[in-house]
Design a protein around this motif. Structure first.
Motif, PDB file in Angstrom:
ATOM      1  N   MET A  72       0.834  -1.216   0.000  1.00  0.00           N
ATOM      2  CA  MET A  72       0.000   0.000   0.000  1.00  0.00           C
ATOM      3  C   MET A  72       0.866   1.263   0.000  1.00  0.00           C
ATOM      4  SD  MET A  72      -1.459   0.234   3.920  1.00  0.00           S
ATOM      5  CE  MET A  72      -1.757   2.002   3.864  1.00  0.00           C
ATOM      6  N   LYS A  73       2.151   1.107  -0.271  1.00  0.00           N
ATOM      7  CA  LYS A  73       3.060   2.262  -0.185  1.00  0.00           C
ATOM      8  C   LYS A  73       2.732   3.342  -1.214  1.00  0.00           C
ATOM      9  CE  LYS A  73       7.147   0.470   2.167  1.00  0.00           C
ATOM     10  NZ  LYS A  73       6.933   1.263   3.387  1.00  0.00           N
ATOM     11  N   MET A  74       2.420   2.934  -2.432  1.00  0.00           N
ATOM     12  CA  MET A  74       2.102   3.921  -3.481  1.00  0.00           C
ATOM     13  C   MET A  74       0.821   4.668  -3.137  1.00  0.00           C
ATOM     14  SD  MET A  74       3.124   2.233  -7.135  1.00  0.00           S
ATOM     15  CE  MET A  74       1.928   0.931  -7.054  1.00  0.00           C
ATOM     16  N   PHE A  75      -0.183   3.908  -2.660  1.00  0.00           N
ATOM     17  CA  PHE A  75      -1.460   4.534  -2.308  1.00  0.00           C
ATOM     18  C   PHE A  75      -1.272   5.527  -1.161  1.00  0.00           C
ATOM     19  CE2 PHE A  75      -5.464   4.771   0.028  1.00  0.00           C
ATOM     20  CZ  PHE A  75      -6.344   5.078  -0.988  1.00  0.00           C
ATOM     21  N   TRP A  76      -0.479   5.121  -0.163  1.00  0.00           N
ATOM     22  CA  TRP A  76      -0.235   5.970   1.007  1.00  0.00           C
ATOM     23  C   TRP A  76       0.478   7.265   0.594  1.00  0.00           C
ATOM     24  CZ3 TRP A  76      -2.548   6.628   5.210  1.00  0.00           C
ATOM     25  CH2 TRP A  76      -1.943   7.161   6.342  1.00  0.00           C
ATOM     26  N   LYS A  77       1.446   7.119  -0.283  1.00  0.00           N
ATOM     27  CA  LYS A  77       2.184   8.281  -0.780  1.00  0.00           C
ATOM     28  C   LYS A  77       1.228   9.233  -1.511  1.00  0.00           C
ATOM     29  CE  LYS A  77       6.452   9.093  -3.243  1.00  0.00           C
ATOM     30  NZ  LYS A  77       7.444   8.528  -4.151  1.00  0.00           N
ATOM     31  N   PHE A  78       0.331   8.639  -2.292  1.00  0.00           N
ATOM     32  CA  PHE A  78      -0.665   9.437  -3.011  1.00  0.00           C
ATOM     33  C   PHE A  78      -1.531  10.230  -2.023  1.00  0.00           C
ATOM     34  CE2 PHE A  78      -5.201   9.412  -4.137  1.00  0.00           C
ATOM     35  CZ  PHE A  78      -5.206  10.285  -5.216  1.00  0.00           C
ATOM     36  N   LEU A  79      -2.019   9.546  -0.962  1.00  0.00           N
ATOM     37  CA  LEU A  79      -2.912  10.214   0.006  1.00  0.00           C
ATOM     38  C   LEU A  79      -2.221  11.373   0.730  1.00  0.00           C
ATOM     39  CD1 LEU A  79      -5.083   7.696   2.055  1.00  0.00           C
ATOM     40  CD2 LEU A  79      -5.782   9.229   0.217  1.00  0.00           C
ATOM     41  N   LEU A  80      -0.901  11.280   0.861  1.00  0.00           N
ATOM     42  CA  LEU A  80      -0.167  12.313   1.598  1.00  0.00           C
ATOM     43  C   LEU A  80       0.242  13.494   0.726  1.00  0.00           C
ATOM     44  CD1 LEU A  80       2.114  10.077   3.877  1.00  0.00           C
ATOM     45  CD2 LEU A  80      -0.011  11.237   4.484  1.00  0.00           C
ATOM     46  N   PRO A  85      -7.077  17.806  -3.793  1.00  0.00           N
ATOM     47  CA  PRO A  85      -8.208  18.656  -3.406  1.00  0.00           C
ATOM     48  C   PRO A  85      -8.797  18.210  -2.066  1.00  0.00           C
ATOM     49  CG  PRO A  85      -8.710  17.347  -5.383  1.00  0.00           C
ATOM     50  CD  PRO A  85      -7.277  17.080  -5.036  1.00  0.00           C
ATOM     51  N   GLY A  86      -9.184  19.180  -1.268  1.00  0.00           N
ATOM     52  CA  GLY A  86      -9.684  18.875   0.072  1.00  0.00           C
ATOM     53  C   GLY A  86     -10.955  18.041   0.079  1.00  0.00           C
TER      54      GLY A  86
END
Ligand SMILES: Cc1cc2nc3c(=O)[nH]c(=O)nc-3n(C[C@H](O)[C@H](O)[C@H](O)COP(=O)(O)O)c2cc1C
Length: 93
Positions: A72-80, A85-86
């Protein structure tokens, strides 16, 4: 209750398989109630589709020193990302 055709996306981040097992159990259970459900590792997911999601379950473990699992590292990086957009997850339950 009847959840027929209600869509639910189940995602996991799992290092040694526990969160994956749980997510797959939830997926099998959701099928029994006729949800139109899917289950996948977060990094197998095309994040561009997240704006179209309405209902999702995230099952994620921690590993190392409280870090996110490898899948889930790529997804986590994306979320951060700071420039997201808020209201990105506004429609997501
Ligand atoms: C090397 C290692 C490091 C761990 N680090 C943490 C941690 O920092 N915080 C935590 O809450 N749990 C930690 N755990 C516990 C795991 O989150 C727990 O075993 C979980 O069920 C693993 O799920 P998974 O198989 O989906 O990766 C760790 C486990 C291992 C083996």
């Amino acid at each position: 209750m009847n959840f027929e055709n209600a869509k639910i996306s189940i995602f996991y981040g799992s290092q040694t398989g526990n969160a994956q097992d749980l997510a797959e159990r939830m997926w099998r259970e959701s099928k029994r109630f006729y949800f139109q459900s899917s289950v996948k590792a977060l990094d197998d997911y095309n994040v561009a589709e997240i704006v179209d999601e309405r209902c999702a379950l995230f099952v994620c473990s921690t590993t190392g020193q409280g870090e996110e699992p490898d899948n889930m590292k790529m997804f986590w990086k994306f979320l951060l990302k700071k420039n997201l957009p808020g209201d990105l997850l506004h429609n997501l339950k």
